[in-house]
Write a protein that holds these residues in place. Structure first.
Motif, PDB file in Angstrom:
ATOM      1  N   ASP A 181       0.793  -1.181   0.145  1.00  0.00           N
ATOM      2  CA  ASP A 181       0.029   0.111   0.101  1.00  0.00           C
ATOM      3  C   ASP A 181       0.897   1.391   0.239  1.00  0.00           C
ATOM      4  OD1 ASP A 181      -2.399  -1.271   0.237  1.00  0.00           O
ATOM      5  OD2 ASP A 181      -2.574  -1.465   2.824  1.00  0.00           O
ATOM      6  N   TYR A 182       2.214   1.178   0.491  1.00  0.00           N
ATOM      7  CA  TYR A 182       3.129   2.443   0.638  1.00  0.00           C
ATOM      8  C   TYR A 182       4.061   3.063  -0.537  1.00  0.00           C
ATOM      9  CZ  TYR A 182       6.611   5.696   1.950  1.00  0.00           C
ATOM     10  OH  TYR A 182       7.282   6.750   1.478  1.00  0.00           O
ATOM     11  N   ALA A 183       3.799   1.490  -0.637  1.00  0.00           N
ATOM     12  CA  ALA A 183       5.093   1.532  -2.413  1.00  0.00           C
ATOM     13  C   ALA A 183       3.887   2.297  -3.555  1.00  0.00           C
ATOM     14  CB  ALA A 183       4.936   0.346  -2.677  1.00  0.00           C
ATOM     15  N   GLU A 184       2.269   2.148  -3.450  1.00  0.00           N
ATOM     16  CA  GLU A 184       1.462   2.697  -4.218  1.00  0.00           C
ATOM     17  C   GLU A 184       1.248   4.106  -3.860  1.00  0.00           C
ATOM     18  OE1 GLU A 184      -1.445  -0.151  -4.748  1.00  0.00           O
ATOM     19  OE2 GLU A 184      -1.292  -1.799  -5.823  1.00  0.00           O
ATOM     20  N   LEU A 185       1.381   4.356  -3.107  1.00  0.00           N
ATOM     21  CA  LEU A 185       1.358   5.764  -2.460  1.00  0.00           C
ATOM     22  C   LEU A 185       1.831   6.552  -3.285  1.00  0.00           C
ATOM     23  CD1 LEU A 185      -0.076   7.861  -1.135  1.00  0.00           C
ATOM     24  CD2 LEU A 185       0.489   6.724   1.010  1.00  0.00           C
TER      25      LEU A 185
END
Length: 291
Positions: A181-185
């Motif tokens: 999720d963080y990488a996509e953010l």
């Protein structure tokens, strides 16, 4: 202190952001000493919120002397247009300034709250009006749950926020879903050239039942210099996409975080991770939250 470009806002912000939640329950003398410590260390970005107790009131008396030296951000946790408009103006009065550099939609931690903020008659409309009238210069979004990165990514899809404030620390990064999720953010932030700031960097774990809460944080923080420095090095040295991290909501930990920012030059992200792995009770602070 190192500074980094605050996304398209272009401000060169100190990598330590003064987390003014620390001022919510202290007197003016304690607040003044903490603010001065931050300024002397080169911190030029202050982050407060209407919901942080008396924190805006503690900053207000110092504003005349430091307003032109700092990037000033506050937050509204209200969800309707009328409530948020009233709160934004109240924050300006409490902070003793005619504008803030950034107004943030506070604690948008799930899709239900995102719907309220971005929907018709929501608080985002009040922030947009405030920007149009020169009361704020930019609009951001914040949150503090395990779901925050995915919610903030969806927030960026709905509105072109200038900044995102989301949680990240080494332990959270070891959870595969959180890491994804963080990488996509990060991808979404880079695409829009928004600023990405983080919180909960020195969160160690939740307070345990019956444990004495020795700090004013809702989680138990690291308070050993070795681990604070490692956590800071892991975050800042290994994540160039992050423009800055908010210091913990506790005045007694500020000096250690300032020291950590200096010491991190000698700690690689890999070495920092190894140090943090020494901690047996290191866990996500979002396992059990007090609200």
């Amino acid at each position: 202190m190192e500074t980094r470009r605050l996304g398209r806002l272009e401000h060169q912000s100190s990598v330590l952001i003064y987390g003014a939640a620390a001022l919510g329950g202290v007197d003016q003398d304690v607040a003044d000493a903490s603010i001065q410590l931050a300024l002397d260390a080169g911190i030029n970005h202050f982050d407060v919120a209407a919901d942080y107790g008396d924190a805006e009131l503690r900053l207000g008396p110092r504003m005349a002397e430091m307003r032109d030296r700092i990037f000033l951000a506050t937050k509204t946790g209200r969800r309707t247009y009328d409530e948020a408009w009233t709160e934004i103006n109240r924050s300006l009065e409490r902070l003793q300034t005619d504008h803030v550099d950034l107004i943030q939609m506070h604690a948008v931690c799930d899709l239900e709250n995102l719907d309220l903020v971005t929907g018709k008659g929501g608080s985002l409309e009040a922030a947009i009006r405030a920007k149009e009238e020169g009361l704020v210069r930019a609009i951001g979004i914040t949150g503090h749950t395990a779901a925050a990165p995915s919610v903030h990514r969806e927030g960026l899809r709905r509105f072109d926020f200038d900044s995102v404030l989301t949680p990240l620390n080494y332990r959270l990064s070891t959870d595969p879903q959180y890491a994804d999720d963080y990488a996509e953010l990060v991808e979404a932030v880079r695409a829009s050239d928004a600023a990405l700031m983080t919180i909960k960097m020195i969160a160690r774990r939740n307070w345990q039942d019956g444990e004495e809460k020795t700090y004013d944080t809702w989680y138990r923080p690291f308070d050993e210099q070795r681990y604070i420095s490692a956590a800071t090095a892991w975050l800042l040295n290994g994540h160039p996409e992050i423009t800055g991290l908010a210091t913990a909501g506790e005045t007694r930990l500020l000096q250690q975080m300032i020291t950590a920012e200096k010491e991190r030059a000698d700690i690689t992200p890999e070495a920092a991770a190894s140090i943090l792995e020494e901690v047996d009770d290191y866990s996500s602070p979002f396992i059990s939250m007090p609200w």
